[in-house]
Motif scaffolding. Structure first.
Motif, PDB file in Angstrom:
ATOM      1  N   VAL A   1       0.817  -3.637  45.236  1.00 27.46           N
ATOM      2  CA  VAL A   1       1.100  -3.345  43.828  1.00 27.46           C
ATOM      3  C   VAL A   1       0.824  -1.874  43.529  1.00 27.46           C
ATOM      4  CG1 VAL A   1       0.335  -3.795  41.453  1.00 27.46           C
ATOM      5  CG2 VAL A   1       0.758  -5.697  43.005  1.00 27.46           C
ATOM      6  N   MET A   2      -0.309  -1.355  44.032  1.00 26.15           N
ATOM      7  CA  MET A   2      -0.646   0.053  43.775  1.00 26.15           C
ATOM      8  C   MET A   2       0.308   0.999  44.493  1.00 26.15           C
ATOM      9  SD  MET A   2      -3.993   0.574  42.229  1.00 26.15           S
ATOM     10  CE  MET A   2      -4.308   2.096  43.016  1.00 26.15           C
ATOM     11  N   TYR A   3       0.815   0.604  45.637  1.00 28.20           N
ATOM     12  CA  TYR A   3       1.757   1.451  46.373  1.00 28.20           C
ATOM     13  C   TYR A   3       3.121   1.489  45.666  1.00 28.20           C
ATOM     14  CZ  TYR A   3       4.047   3.657  50.347  1.00 28.20           C
ATOM     15  OH  TYR A   3       4.730   4.533  51.152  1.00 28.20           O
ATOM     16  N   VAL A   4       3.557   0.338  45.212  1.00 29.26           N
ATOM     17  CA  VAL A   4       4.871   0.251  44.557  1.00 29.26           C
ATOM     18  C   VAL A   4       4.820   0.792  43.129  1.00 29.26           C
ATOM     19  CG1 VAL A   4       6.665  -1.353  43.775  1.00 29.26           C
ATOM     20  CG2 VAL A   4       5.590  -1.684  46.002  1.00 29.26           C
ATOM     21  N   PHE A   5       3.713   0.517  42.431  1.00 32.17           N
ATOM     22  CA  PHE A   5       3.563   0.939  41.033  1.00 32.17           C
ATOM     23  C   PHE A   5       2.298   1.786  40.861  1.00 32.17           C
ATOM     24  CE2 PHE A   5       5.587  -3.306  40.928  1.00 32.17           C
ATOM     25  CZ  PHE A   5       6.810  -2.956  40.397  1.00 32.17           C
ATOM     26  N   PRO A   6       2.257   2.979  41.460  1.00 31.64           N
ATOM     27  CA  PRO A   6       1.048   3.795  41.301  1.00 31.64           C
ATOM     28  C   PRO A   6       0.917   4.274  39.857  1.00 31.64           C
ATOM     29  CG  PRO A   6       2.776   5.082  42.316  1.00 31.64           C
ATOM     30  CD  PRO A   6       3.295   3.679  42.199  1.00 31.64           C
ATOM     31  N   PRO A   7      -0.318   4.464  39.399  1.00 35.06           N
ATOM     32  CA  PRO A   7      -0.482   4.988  38.043  1.00 35.06           C
ATOM     33  C   PRO A   7       0.052   6.420  37.969  1.00 35.06           C
ATOM     34  CG  PRO A   7      -2.597   4.807  39.169  1.00 35.06           C
ATOM     35  CD  PRO A   7      -1.578   4.191  40.056  1.00 35.06           C
ATOM     36  N   LYS A   8       0.849   6.690  36.985  1.00 41.98           N
ATOM     37  CA  LYS A   8       1.515   7.990  36.869  1.00 41.98           C
ATOM     38  C   LYS A   8       0.579   9.075  36.343  1.00 41.98           C
ATOM     39  CE  LYS A   8       5.494   6.231  37.976  1.00 41.98           C
ATOM     40  NZ  LYS A   8       5.615   5.936  39.367  1.00 41.98           N
ATOM     41  N   LYS A   9      -0.306   8.694  35.418  1.00 46.84           N
ATOM     42  CA  LYS A   9      -1.200   9.663  34.795  1.00 46.84           C
ATOM     43  C   LYS A   9      -2.641   9.191  34.941  1.00 46.84           C
ATOM     44  CE  LYS A   9       2.164  11.187  31.440  1.00 46.84           C
ATOM     45  NZ  LYS A   9       2.484  11.439  30.055  1.00 46.84           N
ATOM     46  N   ILE A  10      -3.550  10.137  34.832  1.00 49.11           N
ATOM     47  CA  ILE A  10      -4.970   9.810  34.876  1.00 49.11           C
ATOM     48  C   ILE A  10      -5.283   8.879  33.716  1.00 49.11           C
ATOM     49  CG2 ILE A  10      -7.292  10.751  34.703  1.00 49.11           C
ATOM     50  CD1 ILE A  10      -6.174  13.362  35.898  1.00 49.11           C
ATOM     51  N   ASN A  11      -5.932   7.775  34.022  1.00 46.93           N
ATOM     52  CA  ASN A  11      -6.278   6.811  32.993  1.00 46.93           C
ATOM     53  C   ASN A  11      -7.602   6.143  33.351  1.00 46.93           C
ATOM     54  OD1 ASN A  11      -5.822   4.017  34.283  1.00 46.93           O
ATOM     55  ND2 ASN A  11      -3.979   5.161  34.839  1.00 46.93           N
ATOM     56  N   ALA A  12      -8.119   5.373  32.425  1.00 44.48           N
ATOM     57  CA  ALA A  12      -9.417   4.719  32.634  1.00 44.48           C
ATOM     58  C   ALA A  12      -9.277   3.244  32.996  1.00 44.48           C
ATOM     59  CB  ALA A  12     -10.267   4.874  31.379  1.00 44.48           C
ATOM     60  N   LEU A  13      -8.056   2.769  33.210  1.00 45.98           N
ATOM     61  CA  LEU A  13      -7.863   1.345  33.441  1.00 45.98           C
ATOM     62  C   LEU A  13      -7.343   0.977  34.823  1.00 45.98           C
ATOM     63  CD1 LEU A  13      -6.257   0.298  30.044  1.00 45.98           C
ATOM     64  CD2 LEU A  13      -8.602  -0.087  30.797  1.00 45.98           C
ATOM     65  N   TYR A  14      -6.490   1.797  35.406  1.00 45.15           N
ATOM     66  CA  TYR A  14      -5.723   1.382  36.573  1.00 45.15           C
ATOM     67  C   TYR A  14      -5.694   2.483  37.602  1.00 45.15           C
ATOM     68  CZ  TYR A  14      -1.481  -0.043  39.145  1.00 45.15           C
ATOM     69  OH  TYR A  14      -0.577  -0.393  40.108  1.00 45.15           O
ATOM     70  N   GLY A  15      -6.065   2.171  38.826  1.00 45.46           N
ATOM     71  CA  GLY A  15      -5.988   3.128  39.910  1.00 45.46           C
ATOM     72  C   GLY A  15      -7.338   3.420  40.516  1.00 45.46           C
ATOM     73  N   TYR A  16      -7.357   4.351  41.456  1.00 44.76           N
ATOM     74  CA  TYR A  16      -8.590   4.802  42.088  1.00 44.76           C
ATOM     75  C   TYR A  16      -9.230   5.806  41.141  1.00 44.76           C
ATOM     76  CZ  TYR A  16     -11.821   6.783  45.455  1.00 44.76           C
ATOM     77  OH  TYR A  16     -12.958   7.204  46.090  1.00 44.76           O
ATOM     78  N   ARG A  17     -10.284   5.387  40.460  1.00 49.95           N
ATOM     79  CA  ARG A  17     -10.882   6.195  39.406  1.00 49.95           C
ATOM     80  C   ARG A  17     -12.304   6.613  39.770  1.00 49.95           C
ATOM     81  NH1 ARG A  17      -9.301   1.529  37.489  1.00 49.95           N
ATOM     82  NH2 ARG A  17     -11.413   0.996  36.916  1.00 49.95           N
ATOM     83  N   THR A  18     -12.462   7.836  40.198  1.00 48.69           N
ATOM     84  CA  THR A  18     -13.777   8.435  40.378  1.00 48.69           C
ATOM     85  C   THR A  18     -13.731   9.803  39.707  1.00 48.69           C
ATOM     86  OG1 THR A  18     -13.214   9.484  42.490  1.00 48.69           O
ATOM     87  CG2 THR A  18     -14.170   7.266  42.598  1.00 48.69           C
ATOM     88  N   SER A  19     -14.895  10.386  39.503  1.00 51.05           N
ATOM     89  CA  SER A  19     -14.913  11.697  38.838  1.00 51.05           C
ATOM     90  C   SER A  19     -14.141  12.742  39.636  1.00 51.05           C
ATOM     91  CB  SER A  19     -16.350  12.144  38.586  1.00 51.05           C
ATOM     92  OG  SER A  19     -17.051  12.253  39.804  1.00 51.05           O
ATOM     93  N   SER A  20     -14.214  12.674  40.964  1.00 51.10           N
ATOM     94  CA  SER A  20     -13.498  13.667  41.765  1.00 51.10           C
ATOM     95  C   SER A  20     -11.987  13.437  41.758  1.00 51.10           C
ATOM     96  CB  SER A  20     -14.020  13.685  43.203  1.00 51.10           C
ATOM     97  OG  SER A  20     -13.800  12.446  43.820  1.00 51.10           O
ATOM     98  N   SER A  21     -11.555  12.185  41.685  1.00 49.34           N
ATOM     99  CA  SER A  21     -10.109  11.929  41.675  1.00 49.34           C
ATOM    100  C   SER A  21      -9.484  12.233  40.319  1.00 49.34           C
ATOM    101  CB  SER A  21      -9.810  10.479  42.056  1.00 49.34           C
ATOM    102  OG  SER A  21     -10.220   9.590  41.051  1.00 49.34           O
ATOM    103  N   MET A  22     -10.304  12.279  39.277  1.00 47.46           N
ATOM    104  CA  MET A  22      -9.775  12.490  37.929  1.00 47.46           C
ATOM    105  C   MET A  22      -9.877  13.942  37.463  1.00 47.46           C
ATOM    106  SD  MET A  22     -11.281   8.968  36.293  1.00 47.46           S
ATOM    107  CE  MET A  22     -10.361   8.932  34.775  1.00 47.46           C
ATOM    108  N   LYS A  23     -10.191  14.870  38.366  1.00 48.67           N
ATOM    109  CA  LYS A  23     -10.335  16.272  37.990  1.00 48.67           C
ATOM    110  C   LYS A  23      -9.003  16.963  37.719  1.00 48.67           C
ATOM    111  CE  LYS A  23     -14.788  17.246  40.059  1.00 48.67           C
ATOM    112  NZ  LYS A  23     -15.522  18.000  41.075  1.00 48.67           N
TER     113      LYS A  23
END
Length: 116
Positions: A24-46
């Protein structure tokens, strides 16, 4: 032995869930930085560039981890562990995969974006 009491049913179920999530994440990756969906760490959201790299990289690591979990679940056919000791690999293997995804993705982010 009943299937529900099998040694590695947790890695089997987690492996299936991780594989579905990776697809699901490969086919529908999150397009923008968000707080709900995707690989969310402080370094990935910079930055957006880090965000997109982390999404793709962590998805591949999640797929690799799910293959490990699925393959390790078949160890239950070869190894017999009685009682509560069955919980050790059942909990340990999925946790190892989560740490593998986190540490490998964070290391890749540091390597790709050393000064950013």
């Amino acid at each position: 032995m009943e299937w529900t009491a099998d040694l590695l049913q947790m890695p089997l179920l987690c492996g299936i869930i991780f594989m579905i999530a990776a697809i699901v994440m490969y086919v529908f990756p999150p397009k923008k930085i968000n707080a709900l969906y995707g690989y969310r760490t402080s370094s990935s959201m910079k930055s957006e560039e880090r965000w997109h790299f982390a999404q793709r990289f962590s998805t591949l690591k999640m797929a690799q981890g799910s293959v490990f979990l699925l393959l390790s679940s078949f160890l239950g056919l070869l190894i017999t562990i009685e009682g509560k000791l069955q919980l050790v690999p059942g909990i340990l293997f999925p946790l190892l995969v989560v740490f593998y995804i986190l540490f490998s993705t964070e290391a890749a982010l540091k390597n790709k974006f050393p000064n950013k």
